[in-house]
Design a protein around this motif. Structure first.
Motif, short mmCIF file in Angstrom:
data_model
loop_
_atom_site.label_atom_id
_atom_site.label_comp_id
_atom_site.label_asym_id
_atom_site.label_seq_id
_atom_site.Cartn_x
_atom_site.Cartn_y
_atom_site.Cartn_z
N LYS A 166 -7.72 -3.30 14.98
CA LYS A 166 -9.15 -3.10 15.17
C LYS A 166 -10.11 -4.02 14.31
N ALA A 167 -11.23 -4.43 14.64
CA ALA A 167 -12.00 -5.04 13.65
C ALA A 167 -12.47 -4.60 12.46
N ILE A 168 -12.82 -5.20 11.38
CA ILE A 168 -13.26 -4.58 10.17
C ILE A 168 -14.26 -3.91 10.13
N ASN A 169 -15.46 -4.07 11.05
CA ASN A 169 -16.30 -2.93 11.18
C ASN A 169 -16.43 -1.83 12.35
N LYS A 170 -15.27 -1.84 12.82
CA LYS A 170 -14.80 -0.81 13.79
C LYS A 170 -13.97 0.32 13.16
N GLY A 171 -13.53 1.36 14.16
CA GLY A 171 -12.77 2.39 13.82
C GLY A 171 -13.00 3.06 12.55
N ASP A 172 -14.09 4.07 12.80
CA ASP A 172 -14.81 4.59 11.57
C ASP A 172 -13.71 5.37 10.83
N GLY A 173 -13.14 6.19 11.46
CA GLY A 173 -12.02 6.97 10.73
C GLY A 173 -11.14 6.31 9.99
N LEU A 174 -10.56 5.31 10.57
CA LEU A 174 -9.56 4.40 9.66
C LEU A 174 -10.25 3.59 8.54
N ARG A 175 -11.25 3.17 8.91
CA ARG A 175 -12.07 2.38 7.91
C ARG A 175 -12.46 3.12 6.71
N LYS A 176 -13.11 4.46 6.88
CA LYS A 176 -13.42 5.22 5.84
C LYS A 176 -12.06 5.65 5.10
N PHE A 177 -10.92 5.77 5.77
CA PHE A 177 -10.01 6.25 5.08
C PHE A 177 -9.24 5.02 3.88
N THR A 178 -9.21 4.03 4.55
CA THR A 178 -8.81 2.79 3.84
C THR A 178 -9.68 2.56 2.68
N TYR A 179 -11.15 2.99 2.86
CA TYR A 179 -12.14 2.77 1.58
C TYR A 179 -11.79 3.84 0.40
N ALA A 180 -11.69 5.28 0.97
CA ALA A 180 -11.48 6.18 0.19
C ALA A 180 -10.02 5.95 -0.55
N TRP A 181 -8.96 5.51 0.09
CA TRP A 181 -7.87 5.14 -0.65
C TRP A 181 -7.64 4.12 -1.49
N ALA A 182 -8.38 3.11 -1.21
CA ALA A 182 -8.67 1.93 -2.18
C ALA A 182 -9.35 2.24 -3.38
N VAL A 183 -10.25 3.30 -3.33
CA VAL A 183 -10.87 3.76 -4.58
C VAL A 183 -10.13 5.09 -5.44
N LEU A 184 -9.51 5.86 -4.44
CA LEU A 184 -8.81 7.14 -4.88
C LEU A 184 -7.58 6.76 -5.77
N ILE A 185 -6.65 5.98 -5.11
CA ILE A 185 -5.57 5.67 -5.96
C ILE A 185 -5.67 4.91 -6.75
N PRO A 186 -6.42 3.69 -7.01
CA PRO A 186 -6.58 2.94 -8.36
C PRO A 186 -7.22 4.07 -9.49
N VAL B 180 0.89 -1.22 -0.19
CA VAL B 180 -0.04 -0.09 0.04
C VAL B 180 1.03 1.24 0.01
N ILE B 181 1.78 1.22 0.88
CA ILE B 181 2.94 2.07 0.74
C ILE B 181 3.61 2.64 -0.58
N PHE B 182 3.93 1.54 -0.95
CA PHE B 182 4.75 1.51 -2.30
C PHE B 182 3.92 2.12 -3.25
N LEU B 183 2.40 1.58 -3.51
CA LEU B 183 1.61 2.00 -4.34
C LEU B 183 1.45 3.49 -4.22
N THR B 184 1.28 4.10 -3.14
CA THR B 184 1.22 5.42 -2.79
C THR B 184 2.35 6.33 -3.47
N GLN B 185 3.38 5.86 -3.07
CA GLN B 185 4.76 6.44 -3.68
C GLN B 185 4.56 6.42 -5.23
N HIS B 186 4.02 5.12 -5.86
CA HIS B 186 4.05 4.81 -7.33
C HIS B 186 3.30 6.05 -7.82
N PHE B 187 2.04 6.08 -7.29
CA PHE B 187 1.08 7.06 -7.91
C PHE B 187 1.67 8.43 -7.49
N VAL B 188 2.33 8.80 -6.69
CA VAL B 188 2.66 10.36 -6.40
C VAL B 188 3.70 10.57 -7.55
#
Lengths: 248, 222
Positions: free
Chosen positions: B186-206, B23-31
């Motif tokens: 954290k569980a997959i259905n918990k941690g709202d902030g982090l969960r939303k960040f991961t979903y946003a990242w999963a969509v925006l980077i690709p 994930v970190i590599f993909l971010t750097q690649h995208f930048v």
């Protein structure tokens, strides 16, 4: 209510099983699912056929015996409900109902819908307990003050009835929810902290030895658990296991 | 400690950690890649640095390749073990009612991404190795932007890129968030902030990578 039942029939552990179709009439919506199965069996016995074997004991949702995969869902369509507490009003006249045993290498079929769940017993025996000296000097558990939130959480984990619905629902037949609930119910309490390291190590080792699949965090186990055991237990066990294996 | 290597929980840790590294590599690649849309000169400059810096070439690149191999190999091993754990399938299995398609089919999206990586390595890495070590061409810090555009001329290749990145997004949608459960955070259905960040990242980077491919396809000067 008129139904068509498609039930897994298997004579014994070594026999090859198959789905067999049974038409069934006269089912009332107020009957429980197991009462419906009783009626089917009475009909089969009257006809001189072998009744369908299924596990059941308390019939009040606490023993975890009545394990059936009903229309592709463990314990059927109603959330937070075991098969024995499921009523036929959840089905419609003319429905076809598929009934299968739990499917997992670690839960081999004994006969028809009965599977051998002693793998869960062995996981529990590997560490799901608190060692207490019962020589007469046993301390009263209530003498140790416990934070209410933690006590509630531990109690909730302890409500797992070990039915195996989590394994049945999981696409990988993983036993993580069961094992983690049994780890959590002790590790959350001071009495359980003493053996926390060896408990999680031994229970995870036994879980792996039994041949359950790996957890891929789909969350299906929590959705289908009749007692609503939470995924946080799995997270906690992952955390505790790493701590046990690295720090000790 | 030896039990840690053998246990199912440790295997999940390996999946999670290698996944987070990717994930970190993909971010750097995208930048770096997004600079090709903004400033071809900056893209050339950064690409040249990545292509010729010894630390990147001989330390970071082998670590990346090792991370990729570990993640894919472990994913395939875990899937094999999981299939073995249920030798007889259900006649009727309502898996879609209790878990998302992406969470249940990580192996499919993962294998598509692996196949895509084959094409991607052929397109860029094999080409780079040929230029540097087989043809031994002199250093040209201005060649990267044109090479990138040339790859996105073919609509078939762009189509493969778009489909592959959609599947990568699906893989990341479950994988990124779920890695925190595997690591005990954290569980997959918990941690709202982090969960939303991961979903946003999963969509925006690709989506960003798809945008870059389409941008060069429609604006190339070849």
């Amino acid at each position: 209510m008129k139904l068509t039942l498609k039930i897994w029939r298997q004579a014994n552990a070594n026999a090859k099983g198959k789905m067999v179709t049974y038409p069934l009439d006269g089912i009332d919506g107020d009957m429980s699912f197991l009462e419906m199965m009783d009626i089917l069996n009475e009909e089969l016995i009257t006809k001189g056929e072998e009744p369908v074997e299924f596990d059941h004991d308390c019939r009040e949702g606490i023993c975890g015996s009545c394990n059936m995969m009903i229309n592709g869902k463990p314990h059927g369509p109603q959330k937070l409900t075991t098969t024995c507490q499921l009523h036929m009003r959840k089905f419609n006249d003319g429905d076809t109902i598929t009934i299968e045993p739990w499917r997992a290498a670690a839960f081999p079929v004994i006969k028809d819908l009965i599977v051998d769940r002693t793998a869960f017993d062995r996981i529990q025996q590997a560490g799901g307990y608190v060692s207490v000296n019962t020589s007469g000097n046993t301390q009263d558990a209530n003498s140790i003050p416990i934070e209410k939130a933690k006590a509630d959480e531990a109690f909730h984990s302890a409500t797992c009835i070990g039915c195996g619905a989590c394994v049945a629902a999981c696409k990988n037949a993983s036993a993580m929810l069961f094992t983690s609930a049994k780890v959590s119910q002790y590790s959350l309490l001071p009495q359980g902290e003493v053996e926390a390291t060896t408990r999680v190590q031994n229970m995870v080792r036994q879980m792996d030895l039994e041949g359950f699949g790996n957890c891929t965090n789909t969350g299906a186990c929590m959705i289908e658990c009749p007692k609503g055991i939470k995924l946080e237990n799995i997270t906690r066990m992952n955390r505790e296991y790493l701590k046990a294996e690295t720090i000790g | 400690m030896s039990a840690l290597v053998k246990s199912s929980l440790a295997r999940k840790w390996v999946m999670a950690l290698s996944g987070l590294f990717l994930v970190i590599f993909l971010t750097q690649h995208f930048v770096i890649n997004i600079t090709s849309v903004i400033s071809p000169d900056t893209f050339n400059e950064w690409s040249h640095f990545m292509g010729y810096n010894p630390l990147v070439q001989f330390v970071a690149q082998p670590i990346l390749i090792a991370g990729l191999i570990v993640h894919f190999a472990m994913g395939i091993i875990l899937d094999f073990q999981n299939r073995k754990a249920r030798p007889i399938k259900y006649a009727n299995y309502a898996g879609g009612t209790n878990a998302s398609w992406v969470s249940r089919n990580m192996i499919i999206t993962g294998l598509v991404v692996l196949a895509f990586l084959g094409l991607h390595m052929y397109d860029f890495w094999v080409h780079e190795m040929t230029v540097k070590y087989i043809d031994v061409q002199p250093e040209d810090p201005t060649r990267y932007f044109h090479e990138l555009q040339a790859k996105f001329v073919s609509p078939i290749r762009v189509g493969i890129y778009v489909v592959s990145f959609i599947l990568l997004a699906m893989h990341l949608w479950h994988g990124f968030n779920s890695s925190f459960q595997s690591m005990g955070a954290k569980a997959i259905n918990k941690g709202d902030g982090l969960r939303k960040f991961t979903y946003a990242w999963a969509v925006l980077i690709p989506a960003g990578f798809i945008f870059i491919a389409l941008f060069h396809h429609f604006t190339h000067t070849h």
